[in-house]
Design a protein around this motif. Structure first.
Motif, PDB file in Angstrom:
ATOM      1  N   PRO A   3       0.712  -1.404  -0.179  1.00 30.19           N
ATOM      2  CA  PRO A   3       0.129   0.359   0.096  1.00 30.19           C
ATOM      3  C   PRO A   3       0.794   1.357  -0.605  1.00 30.19           C
ATOM      4  CG  PRO A   3      -1.001  -1.785   1.792  1.00 30.19           C
ATOM      5  CD  PRO A   3       0.225  -2.470   1.489  1.00 30.19           C
ATOM      6  N   LEU A   4       0.646   2.358  -0.823  1.00 26.13           N
ATOM      7  CA  LEU A   4       1.225   3.162  -1.034  1.00 26.13           C
ATOM      8  C   LEU A   4       0.516   4.234  -0.881  1.00 26.13           C
ATOM      9  CD1 LEU A   4       3.027   2.625  -3.923  1.00 26.13           C
ATOM     10  CD2 LEU A   4       3.837   2.652  -1.919  1.00 26.13           C
ATOM     11  N   ARG A   5       1.050   5.336   0.139  1.00 29.00           N
ATOM     12  CA  ARG A   5       0.457   6.635  -0.151  1.00 29.00           C
ATOM     13  C   ARG A   5      -0.521   7.432  -1.116  1.00 29.00           C
ATOM     14  NH1 ARG A   5      -0.210  10.044   5.012  1.00 29.00           N
ATOM     15  NH2 ARG A   5       1.570   8.861   6.100  1.00 29.00           N
ATOM     16  N   ALA A   6       0.470   7.628  -1.357  1.00 34.63           N
ATOM     17  CA  ALA A   6      -0.100   8.119  -2.814  1.00 34.63           C
ATOM     18  C   ALA A   6      -1.177   7.432  -3.756  1.00 34.63           C
ATOM     19  CB  ALA A   6       1.099   8.393  -3.966  1.00 34.63           C
ATOM     20  N   ASP A   7      -1.549   6.518  -3.934  1.00 38.22           N
ATOM     21  CA  ASP A   7      -2.369   5.877  -4.549  1.00 38.22           C
ATOM     22  C   ASP A   7      -3.627   5.880  -3.488  1.00 38.22           C
ATOM     23  OD1 ASP A   7      -0.929   5.110  -6.745  1.00 38.22           O
ATOM     24  OD2 ASP A   7      -0.414   3.196  -5.146  1.00 38.22           O
ATOM     25  N   PHE A   8      -3.955   5.706  -2.474  1.00 36.30           N
ATOM     26  CA  PHE A   8      -4.332   5.415  -1.301  1.00 36.30           C
ATOM     27  C   PHE A   8      -4.987   7.448  -1.215  1.00 36.30           C
ATOM     28  CE2 PHE A   8      -3.628   1.997  -0.424  1.00 36.30           C
ATOM     29  CZ  PHE A   8      -5.086   0.714  -0.295  1.00 36.30           C
ATOM     30  N   GLU A   9      -4.361   8.620  -0.912  1.00 33.18           N
ATOM     31  CA  GLU A   9      -4.325   9.878  -1.037  1.00 33.18           C
ATOM     32  C   GLU A   9      -5.241  10.087  -2.580  1.00 33.18           C
ATOM     33  OE1 GLU A   9      -0.715  12.241  -0.163  1.00 33.18           O
ATOM     34  OE2 GLU A   9      -1.903  11.236   1.995  1.00 33.18           O
ATOM     35  N   GLU A  10      -5.679   9.348  -3.415  1.00 39.40           N
ATOM     36  CA  GLU A  10      -6.048   9.756  -4.524  1.00 39.40           C
ATOM     37  C   GLU A  10      -7.031   9.603  -4.591  1.00 39.40           C
ATOM     38  OE1 GLU A  10      -5.398   9.898  -9.289  1.00 39.40           O
ATOM     39  OE2 GLU A  10      -4.183   8.571  -8.265  1.00 39.40           O
ATOM     40  N   ILE A  11      -7.205   8.132  -4.338  1.00 40.65           N
ATOM     41  CA  ILE A  11      -8.892   8.476  -4.512  1.00 40.65           C
ATOM     42  C   ILE A  11     -10.086   8.057  -3.013  1.00 40.65           C
ATOM     43  CG2 ILE A  11      -9.935   5.296  -3.048  1.00 40.65           C
ATOM     44  CD1 ILE A  11      -7.789   4.102  -4.371  1.00 40.65           C
ATOM     45  N   GLU A  12      -8.672   9.385  -1.941  1.00 43.78           N
ATOM     46  CA  GLU A  12      -9.750   9.180  -0.265  1.00 43.78           C
ATOM     47  C   GLU A  12     -10.111  10.915  -1.461  1.00 43.78           C
ATOM     48  OE1 GLU A  12      -7.956  11.740   2.864  1.00 43.78           O
ATOM     49  OE2 GLU A  12      -7.639   9.629   2.809  1.00 43.78           O
ATOM     50  N   LYS A  13      -9.092  11.701  -2.083  1.00 40.91           N
ATOM     51  CA  LYS A  13      -9.603  12.873  -2.586  1.00 40.91           C
ATOM     52  C   LYS A  13     -10.834  13.023  -3.376  1.00 40.91           C
ATOM     53  CE  LYS A  13      -7.678  16.864  -5.205  1.00 40.91           C
ATOM     54  NZ  LYS A  13      -8.650  16.608  -6.226  1.00 40.91           N
ATOM     55  N   LEU A  14     -10.668  11.690  -4.459  1.00 39.02           N
ATOM     56  CA  LEU A  14     -11.629  11.363  -5.637  1.00 39.02           C
ATOM     57  C   LEU A  14     -13.064  11.091  -4.893  1.00 39.02           C
ATOM     58  CD1 LEU A  14      -9.788   9.273  -7.979  1.00 39.02           C
ATOM     59  CD2 LEU A  14     -10.598  11.411  -8.846  1.00 39.02           C
ATOM     60  N   GLY A  15     -12.848  10.455  -3.460  1.00 39.40           N
ATOM     61  CA  GLY A  15     -14.169   9.790  -2.823  1.00 39.40           C
ATOM     62  C   GLY A  15     -15.156  10.823  -2.483  1.00 39.40           C
ATOM     63  N   ILE A  16     -14.033  11.531  -1.968  1.00 44.26           N
ATOM     64  CA  ILE A  16     -14.478  12.875  -1.282  1.00 44.26           C
ATOM     65  C   ILE A  16     -15.964  13.826  -2.235  1.00 44.26           C
ATOM     66  CG2 ILE A  16     -13.918  14.610  -0.006  1.00 44.26           C
ATOM     67  CD1 ILE A  16     -11.638  13.326   1.083  1.00 44.26           C
ATOM     68  N   GLU A  17     -15.179  14.205  -3.523  1.00 45.10           N
ATOM     69  CA  GLU A  17     -15.673  14.771  -4.110  1.00 45.10           C
ATOM     70  C   GLU A  17     -16.355  14.267  -5.115  1.00 45.10           C
ATOM     71  OE1 GLU A  17     -12.224  15.549  -7.425  1.00 45.10           O
ATOM     72  OE2 GLU A  17     -11.260  16.502  -6.210  1.00 45.10           O
ATOM     73  N   ALA A  18     -16.742  12.890  -4.925  1.00 48.95           N
ATOM     74  CA  ALA A  18     -17.781  12.237  -5.625  1.00 48.95           C
ATOM     75  C   ALA A  18     -19.284  11.942  -4.502  1.00 48.95           C
ATOM     76  CB  ALA A  18     -16.730  10.814  -6.150  1.00 48.95           C
ATOM     77  N   GLY A  19     -18.012  12.423  -3.481  1.00 50.24           N
ATOM     78  CA  GLY A  19     -19.524  11.917  -2.512  1.00 50.24           C
ATOM     79  C   GLY A  19     -19.831  11.207  -1.790  1.00 50.24           C
TER      80      GLY A  19
END
Length: 348
Positions: free
Chosen positions: A300-316
């Motif tokens: 698990p890499l931080r950058a990958d999950f931070e991108e998922i987290e950012k997209l997940g927040i934007e997508a609601g």
């Protein structure tokens, strides 16, 4: 009146039968008690998808090399049942393969869950009917697209791709559908496009009516759909066993990617012994193309999950109240460059 009563009794009997079968096969209700001093195997949940392939492969290799496996693979047909078991019965199933955004959302909701490893990279696609007029992302405007659920990363990959072309998720109609039902829905044209983990996308292509709109690997390199998650209680009380599980998953991933022969062997024994699928389907998605889904870079890499987290927040679908340190424990995952595949070959 009597006929209605018979129908009701038949439905109750059917429910009891399904419950007993699930309890016997997955929950080990009728398994003999372990001998004094013996260690009871713990369950690891999985679905019959390529994102979870390392679970049965690890089990199979251990059984062949050591005579038995150290965990019990527990197959589920859908996310709802798997999530319910994982949350409600952690003493029986303390580990499970699960959707990455779902694991993150559960952590936001207070569930003591930690992602310790990845299940795969790539291994997803958006498929359209071969006779449709959909040839690029913008052609999806106004169309109905099926995804596995609210917390599926396929929802985020659509969000991500639409944004590239100045569109939003509101420009298409999203419907949630179990992945096994998607091929039939596309064949009947009841939906315009489908997206989930393999092998269900490959099934439409193999059977001649599906066409790839785009592969995850081509638009989101290193795409992650599913992860291996464990309960914090298991980490605290059984750290050595969790480490053994992660090491086994990592090594099995390297074994799968070591050669096309290993991929074809895995397709054969996993399809027959674990997934209850035709090996022809798994063979296709593990080879056409060979990098359709990969299993070697699973830390698990931080950058990958931070991108998922950012997209997940934007997508609601995520609140943004849990972050990498909250839902990931990367201390178990070995450096992929140092992982060695097991010395194992399938006897022909």
């Amino acid at each position: 009146m009597k006929f209605g009563r018979y129908i009701w009794l038949w439905l109750v009997a059917w429910l009891v039968l399904i419950t007993v079968l699930h309890g016997g096969l997955n929950l080990r209700w009728f398994a003999p008690a372990p001998a004094h001093g013996a260690r009871l195997k713990y369950g690891v949940g999985f679905l019959p998808v390529t994102c979870h392939l390392t679970c049965p492969v690890t089990d199979f290799i251990n059984k062949n090399l050591e005579g038995e496996s150290f965990f019990q693979p527990m197959r589920f047909s859908g996310w709802a049942e798997l999530k319910e078991m994982f949350i409600g019965r952690p003493q029986d199933m303390p580990a499970s393969f699960i959707l990455a955004p779902m694991a993150m959302a559960l952590r936001e909701q207070g569930v003591k869950i930690k992602i310790v490893h990845l299940g795969h990279r790539d291994g997803s696609a958006v498929m359209v009917h071969k006779d449709s007029g959909i040839f690029q992302v913008t052609d999806l405007r106004g169309k109905t697209v099926a995804v596995p659920g609210r917390y599926a990363n396929q929802r985020l990959i659509l969000y991500r791709e639409l944004r590239k072309f100045g569109m939003t998720i509101n420009d298409i109609k999203i419907v949630e559908m179990p992945p096994p039902d998607m091929p039939a829905a596309l064949l009947s044209r009841s939906v315009d496009a489908i997206s989930s983990g393999e092998p269900f996308m490959g099934q439409t292509e193999l059977d001649g009516y599906g066409r790839v709109l785009f592969q995850a690997k081509d638009v989101w390199p290193g795409f992650i759909s599913c992860v291996l998650a464990v309960h914090e209680d298991a980490i605290r009380n059984h750290r050595d066993e969790i480490q053994r599980l992660v090491n086994g998953i990592a090594a099995s991933g390297k074994w799968i990617d070591q050669s096309m022969e290993h991929r074809m062997d895995a397709a054969e024994f996993v399809a027959k012994g674990y997934y209850n699928q035709n090996p022809r389907l798994l063979s296709f998605v593990l080879s056409k193309p060979p990098d359709r889904v990969t299993y070697s870079r699973l830390k698990p890499l931080r950058a990958d999950f931070e991108e998922i987290e950012k997209l997940g927040i934007e997508a609601g679908i995520l609140q943004g109240t849990a972050h990498f340190e909250d839902y990931v424990d990367d201390t178990f995952a070995p450096d992929p460059a140092l992982v060695k595949p097991p010395a194992f070959e399938v006897k022909k």
